[in-house]
Design a protein around this motif. Structure first.
Motif, PDB file in Angstrom:
ATOM      1  N   ARG A  49       0.794  -1.226   0.000  1.00 30.20           N
ATOM      2  CA  ARG A  49       0.000   0.000   0.000  1.00 30.20           C
ATOM      3  C   ARG A  49       0.837   1.291   0.000  1.00 30.20           C
ATOM      4  O   ARG A  49       0.402   2.347   0.422  1.00 30.20           O
ATOM      5  CB  ARG A  49      -1.012   0.041   1.154  1.00 30.20           C
ATOM      6  CG  ARG A  49      -0.478  -0.207   2.586  1.00 30.20           C
ATOM      7  CD  ARG A  49      -0.633   0.844   3.556  1.00 30.20           C
ATOM      8  NE  ARG A  49      -0.452   0.509   4.955  1.00 30.20           N
ATOM      9  CZ  ARG A  49       0.614  -0.063   5.494  1.00 30.20           C
ATOM     10  NH1 ARG A  49       1.614  -0.459   4.737  1.00 30.20           N
ATOM     11  NH2 ARG A  49       0.679  -0.218   6.800  1.00 30.20           N
ATOM     12  N   LEU A  50       2.077   1.189  -0.528  1.00 32.29           N
ATOM     13  CA  LEU A  50       2.871   2.406  -0.678  1.00 32.29           C
ATOM     14  C   LEU A  50       2.508   3.114  -1.981  1.00 32.29           C
ATOM     15  O   LEU A  50       2.802   4.280  -2.179  1.00 32.29           O
ATOM     16  CB  LEU A  50       4.368   2.085  -0.677  1.00 32.29           C
ATOM     17  CG  LEU A  50       4.937   1.475   0.583  1.00 32.29           C
ATOM     18  CD1 LEU A  50       6.427   1.247   0.439  1.00 32.29           C
ATOM     19  CD2 LEU A  50       4.661   2.368   1.782  1.00 32.29           C
ATOM     20  N   LEU A  51       1.880   2.364  -2.876  1.00 32.94           N
ATOM     21  CA  LEU A  51       1.547   2.897  -4.189  1.00 32.94           C
ATOM     22  C   LEU A  51       0.116   2.472  -4.493  1.00 32.94           C
ATOM     23  O   LEU A  51      -0.255   1.333  -4.243  1.00 32.94           O
ATOM     24  CB  LEU A  51       2.521   2.316  -5.221  1.00 32.94           C
ATOM     25  CG  LEU A  51       2.493   2.865  -6.626  1.00 32.94           C
ATOM     26  CD1 LEU A  51       3.082   4.265  -6.644  1.00 32.94           C
ATOM     27  CD2 LEU A  51       3.302   1.961  -7.544  1.00 32.94           C
ATOM     28  N   SER A  70      -4.540   2.022   7.668  1.00 40.86           N
ATOM     29  CA  SER A  70      -3.097   1.826   7.572  1.00 40.86           C
ATOM     30  C   SER A  70      -2.523   1.330   8.899  1.00 40.86           C
ATOM     31  O   SER A  70      -1.630   0.491   8.947  1.00 40.86           O
ATOM     32  CB  SER A  70      -2.453   3.148   7.163  1.00 40.86           C
ATOM     33  OG  SER A  70      -1.114   2.962   6.844  1.00 40.86           O
ATOM     34  N   ALA A  74      -0.465  -2.202   9.447  1.00 38.63           N
ATOM     35  CA  ALA A  74       0.932  -2.197   9.887  1.00 38.63           C
ATOM     36  C   ALA A  74       1.226  -3.354  10.840  1.00 38.63           C
ATOM     37  O   ALA A  74       2.384  -3.671  11.094  1.00 38.63           O
ATOM     38  CB  ALA A  74       1.277  -0.873  10.549  1.00 38.63           C
ATOM     39  N   SER A  78       4.359  -5.873   6.589  1.00 31.38           N
ATOM     40  CA  SER A  78       5.394  -4.836   6.609  1.00 31.38           C
ATOM     41  C   SER A  78       6.145  -4.886   5.295  1.00 31.38           C
ATOM     42  O   SER A  78       6.254  -5.930   4.659  1.00 31.38           O
ATOM     43  CB  SER A  78       6.349  -5.054   7.781  1.00 31.38           C
ATOM     44  OG  SER A  78       6.908  -6.341   7.718  1.00 31.38           O
ATOM     45  N   ILE A  79       6.631  -3.730   4.870  1.00 32.64           N
ATOM     46  CA  ILE A  79       7.324  -3.654   3.590  1.00 32.64           C
ATOM     47  C   ILE A  79       8.597  -2.836   3.736  1.00 32.64           C
ATOM     48  O   ILE A  79       8.635  -1.840   4.460  1.00 32.64           O
ATOM     49  CB  ILE A  79       6.417  -3.062   2.486  1.00 32.64           C
ATOM     50  CG1 ILE A  79       7.194  -2.981   1.163  1.00 32.64           C
ATOM     51  CG2 ILE A  79       5.842  -1.715   2.877  1.00 32.64           C
ATOM     52  CD1 ILE A  79       6.326  -2.773  -0.040  1.00 32.64           C
ATOM     53  N   ARG A  81      11.576  -1.037   1.364  1.00 31.58           N
ATOM     54  CA  ARG A  81      11.988  -0.666   0.015  1.00 31.58           C
ATOM     55  C   ARG A  81      13.510  -0.678  -0.101  1.00 31.58           C
ATOM     56  O   ARG A  81      14.230  -0.784   0.876  1.00 31.58           O
ATOM     57  CB  ARG A  81      11.446   0.718  -0.310  1.00 31.58           C
ATOM     58  CG  ARG A  81       9.956   0.765  -0.369  1.00 31.58           C
ATOM     59  CD  ARG A  81       9.435   0.333  -1.726  1.00 31.58           C
ATOM     60  NE  ARG A  81       9.648   1.377  -2.709  1.00 31.58           N
ATOM     61  CZ  ARG A  81      10.083   1.150  -3.940  1.00 31.58           C
ATOM     62  NH1 ARG A  81      10.384  -0.053  -4.316  1.00 31.58           N
ATOM     63  NH2 ARG A  81      10.214   2.145  -4.790  1.00 31.58           N
TER      64      ARG A  81
ATOM     65  N   ARG B 252       8.560   8.939   3.776  1.00 30.14           N
ATOM     66  CA  ARG B 252       7.180   8.555   3.505  1.00 30.14           C
ATOM     67  C   ARG B 252       6.969   7.048   3.571  1.00 30.14           C
ATOM     68  O   ARG B 252       6.065   6.561   4.228  1.00 30.14           O
ATOM     69  CB  ARG B 252       6.755   9.054   2.120  1.00 30.14           C
ATOM     70  CG  ARG B 252       5.259   8.922   1.881  1.00 30.14           C
ATOM     71  CD  ARG B 252       4.871   9.183   0.446  1.00 30.14           C
ATOM     72  NE  ARG B 252       4.942   7.973  -0.363  1.00 30.14           N
ATOM     73  CZ  ARG B 252       3.927   7.120  -0.517  1.00 30.14           C
ATOM     74  NH1 ARG B 252       2.789   7.345   0.064  1.00 30.14           N
ATOM     75  NH2 ARG B 252       4.072   6.034  -1.246  1.00 30.14           N
ATOM     76  N   GLU B 253       7.849   6.292   2.885  1.00 33.94           N
ATOM     77  CA  GLU B 253       7.573   4.860   2.758  1.00 33.94           C
ATOM     78  C   GLU B 253       7.677   4.143   4.098  1.00 33.94           C
ATOM     79  O   GLU B 253       6.829   3.312   4.430  1.00 33.94           O
ATOM     80  CB  GLU B 253       8.516   4.252   1.722  1.00 33.94           C
ATOM     81  CG  GLU B 253       8.162   4.783   0.338  1.00 33.94           C
ATOM     82  CD  GLU B 253       9.021   4.202  -0.765  1.00 33.94           C
ATOM     83  OE1 GLU B 253      10.136   3.767  -0.456  1.00 33.94           O
ATOM     84  OE2 GLU B 253       8.562   4.205  -1.915  1.00 33.94           O
ATOM     85  N   VAL B 256       4.550   5.115   6.175  1.00 34.52           N
ATOM     86  CA  VAL B 256       3.331   4.398   5.773  1.00 34.52           C
ATOM     87  C   VAL B 256       3.413   2.945   6.236  1.00 34.52           C
ATOM     88  O   VAL B 256       2.456   2.384   6.760  1.00 34.52           O
ATOM     89  CB  VAL B 256       3.139   4.462   4.242  1.00 34.52           C
ATOM     90  CG1 VAL B 256       1.978   3.575   3.815  1.00 34.52           C
ATOM     91  CG2 VAL B 256       2.889   5.897   3.803  1.00 34.52           C
ATOM     92  N   ASN B 257       4.583   2.346   6.084  1.00 37.67           N
ATOM     93  CA  ASN B 257       4.766   0.963   6.529  1.00 37.67           C
ATOM     94  C   ASN B 257       4.441   0.818   8.004  1.00 37.67           C
ATOM     95  O   ASN B 257       3.880  -0.180   8.440  1.00 37.67           O
ATOM     96  CB  ASN B 257       6.211   0.524   6.263  1.00 37.67           C
ATOM     97  CG  ASN B 257       6.533  -0.795   6.923  1.00 37.67           C
ATOM     98  OD1 ASN B 257       5.780  -1.743   6.829  1.00 37.67           O
ATOM     99  ND2 ASN B 257       7.647  -0.840   7.628  1.00 37.67           N
ATOM    100  N   GLY B 259       2.283   2.447   9.590  1.00 38.61           N
ATOM    101  CA  GLY B 259       0.872   2.705   9.865  1.00 38.61           C
ATOM    102  C   GLY B 259       0.501   4.162  10.028  1.00 38.61           C
ATOM    103  O   GLY B 259      -0.572   4.472  10.535  1.00 38.61           O
TER     104      GLY B 259
END
Lengths: 251, 361
Positions: A49-51, A70, A74, A78-79, A81, B252-253, B256-257, B259
């Motif tokens: 859900r980052l994009l 969100s 969480a 978890s993601i 990058r 940002r990323e 968001v991760n 929450g």
């Protein structure tokens, strides 16, 4: 289970992802492989859900990633990058502590500290935990970020090329750690990999993408064949039986 | 903060037994607090205490220095009351500038660009210059007064809400574009104000200049009743959101991760920042580099990512800088009107040095 239903995203008329229909089973490691620009990372960031996507739905463990709050997601997924903006006055331990934010809201309880310690030890960062992030090498920092998402304690773990910047020893250790996390802690790990041999050796499922679409999905035995790999990567690939399993040879 | 002081040692004491079992380094040392070592934590509290003492001294200096009446007498307090306005203005301005700059730096993930660059000062200059330009010298008094003050704050907040709302929720959703548009808007408005100033008569220009250069003795006390609670609420909300700001600093990323609703948090923070900037600018006029100066110093002094501790440090640093400059200039150089100018010179030089030394933005 991660369930993608006709997920599509278009950047321009030439560059489009999908539509993708895919079911990633719960448990084990699923590796996403494919040539550059195949859409592996884009798909992963949409699941995390980052994009946003243009059409379709994505559900992780039955939760729609767009409509679920969100904050709740969480604790489920978890993601991580590839590139991360890092704060200079942050130590490894403080960074890993942020992984507990969805659970603690920032105030770490002794249980949170315990999880943080576990996660740091899991990735062998004990001796580095008081170092500031800007005092670390790229590979060490990479491991610290993985420790952070591990501390987040989610059932689903999405990692975008976590082996970047890692040397041979740490790449192997990282994959062993992730396999342990998948087997012992029953996590579902989805990981974008560039080295097909890492995918063939450590993954339970391989998702091969090309031109924004999923071309093949199967076990390593099904994907690690000269025909499949040659067509996916558009380069001649031989598969040989090595001393520790099948190896793709393309050099 | 007192709570943190008392809970930290207790938490550390719980752990040694299990530490021996697991063979780890003493677990008392293993906690993800705001500072990695006891030494750094003590350093923070010592510096904070030092700044607090200095603040008390400056407060006394501003109220009591060269006060002809003996301390504690009725006359002493009467004179002190007259001077108290400047003191409160200094406290409010230091609070607004420091807190809003730190919060702005965090949500925009940079440590160079301050709210001032988003066109705030320029808007203020256009409003002030426009009044004098259209209405003559009499116009300068038109932009004074309670309703005018509230109107000015409203205009400035509306301006930022429009800018942020349009740029952040529109198809750009990109901070760099927003900053670029902010700089261009700021430059455009500034040029427009300068154009109007060129066409003023010398007398009008003189009145305007006195109004535009930040001055503590210039501020009107009637505004304080409104700006104080406004700034207090905005700053208090930011301080309560410290934990979220800490996460926002990761980018940002990562946010968001973990929450955080990144876009919503960002807009709320930027709106609170604009309220505080509007209060500060309306009180004493533009202060382009003060916020930057204070934020940079307090990052060094606080030495932590945790906003719960950065904010108080920044406020005290701001008060000591501004109050100290006011006291020295007023009582030693008899030039209290130029506090803003001096701070801008020091802050501007510091800004240049920082950018040059770092070699990039």
């Amino acid at each position: 289970m991660i369930d993608l239903t006709s997920v599509a995203k278009s950047y321009s008329s030439e560059v489009t992802i999908g539509p993708v229909d895919l079911q990633i089973p719960a448990g084990g490691i699923t590796a996403m492989v494919g040539p550059n620009g195949a859409g592996k990372s884009t798909l992963l960031t949409m699941v995390g859900r980052l994009l946003g996507m243009d059409t379709g739905t994505i559900e992780v463990a039955g939760y729609d990633v767009v409509s679920t709050r969100s904050k709740d997601l969480a604790k489920i997924v978890s993601i991580l990058r590839q590139e991360n903006h890092f704060v200079t006055r942050l130590t490894v331990r403080q960074l890993v502590g942020f992984g507990r934010f969805p659970h603690s809201g920032g105030r770490l309880t002794p249980i949170d500290e315990e999880k943080v310690s576990e996660s740091i030890d899991f990735l062998g960062l004990q001796d580095l935990e008081k170092r500031y992030l800007d005092e670390l090498s790229g590979g060490q920092r990479q491991r610290a970020y993985v420790a952070m998402v591990l501390a987040q304690d989610t059932d689903y773990l999405l990692l975008d090329e976590p082996l970047n910047n890692l040397d041979m020893r740490h790449s192997v250790q990282m994959m062993q750690h992730l396999r342990r996390a998948a087997r012992e802690l029953n996590r579902t790990v989805v990981i974008v990999l560039h080295d097909i041999n890492f995918a063939g050796h450590y993954a339970d499922h391989i998702c091969a993408m090309k031109n924004g679409r999923v071309e093949h999905f199967g076990t390593p035995a099904e994907i690690m064949t000269p025909e499949v790999l040659s067509s996916i990567f558009e380069t001649p690939v031989d598969v040989v039986e090595g001393p520790r399993g099948r190896l793709a040879v393309y050099y | 903060m007192a709570e943190t002081l008392t809970t930290l040692p207790a938490r550390e004491e719980q752990r040694p037994a299990e530490a021996q079992l697991t063979g780890r380094p003493p677990v008392g040392e293993r906690s993800a607090g705001a500072w990695p070592t006891r030494f750094r934590r003590n350093r923070y509290w010592i510096i904070l205490a030092g700044l607090a003492l200095l603040s008390v001294a400056i407060t006394y200096g501003i109220l009591g220095w060269e006060n002809p009446m003996p301390f504690g007498s009725d006359g002493f307090w009467r004179i002190a009351k007259l001077r108290a306005t400047s003191l409160v203005v200094i406290i409010v301005v230091a609070f607004c500038q420091s807190i809003s700059t730190v919060a702005f730096h965090t949500v925009t993930n940079n440590r160079i660009i301050t709210p001032s660059i988003m066109g705030f000062e320029s808007l203020y200059r256009v409003v002030q210059t426009g009044a004098v330009f259209v209405l003559g010298v009499a116009g300068a008094t038109v932009v004074q007064g309670l309703w005018q003050f509230l109107g000015q704050v409203l205009v400035m907040v509306a301006f930022s809400a429009l800018l942020y709302g349009w740029l952040l929720t529109g198809r750009f959703g990109n901070l760099h574009i927003m900053l670029l548009v902010g700089i261009i808007l700021g430059g455009g408005l500034g040029a427009f104000a300068t154009l109007m100033q060129r066409m003023l008569s010398p007398a009008e220009f003189d009145v305007l200049t006195a109004r535009l250069i930040g001055s503590i003795s210039n501020a009107d006390a009637t505004y304080l009743g409104f700006s104080l609670p406004m700034a207090g609420v905005a700053g208090g909300l930011l301080w309560l959101g410290s934990q979220r700001l800490n996460v926002m600093a990761l980018g940002r990323e990562a946010a968001v991760n973990l929450g955080i609703n990144h876009r919503r948090t960002m807009i709320i923070v930027l709106l609170l920042v604009s309220v505080m900037m509007a209060v500060s600018t309306s009180l004493v006029g533009p202060m382009t580099f003060f916020g930057f100066l204070v934020a940079m110093i307090s990052y060094q002094l606080a030495d932590t990512h945790d906003h719960r501790f950065t904010f108080p440090m920044a406020w005290l640093t701001g008060f000591v800088t501004l109050g100290g400059a006011y006291f020295v200039l007023k009582n030693i150089f008899y030039a209290q009107g130029s506090v803003g100018i001096i701070i801008e010179i020091v802050g501007g030089t510091f800004f240049l040095l920082y950018v040059l030394r770092k070699g990039r933005l």
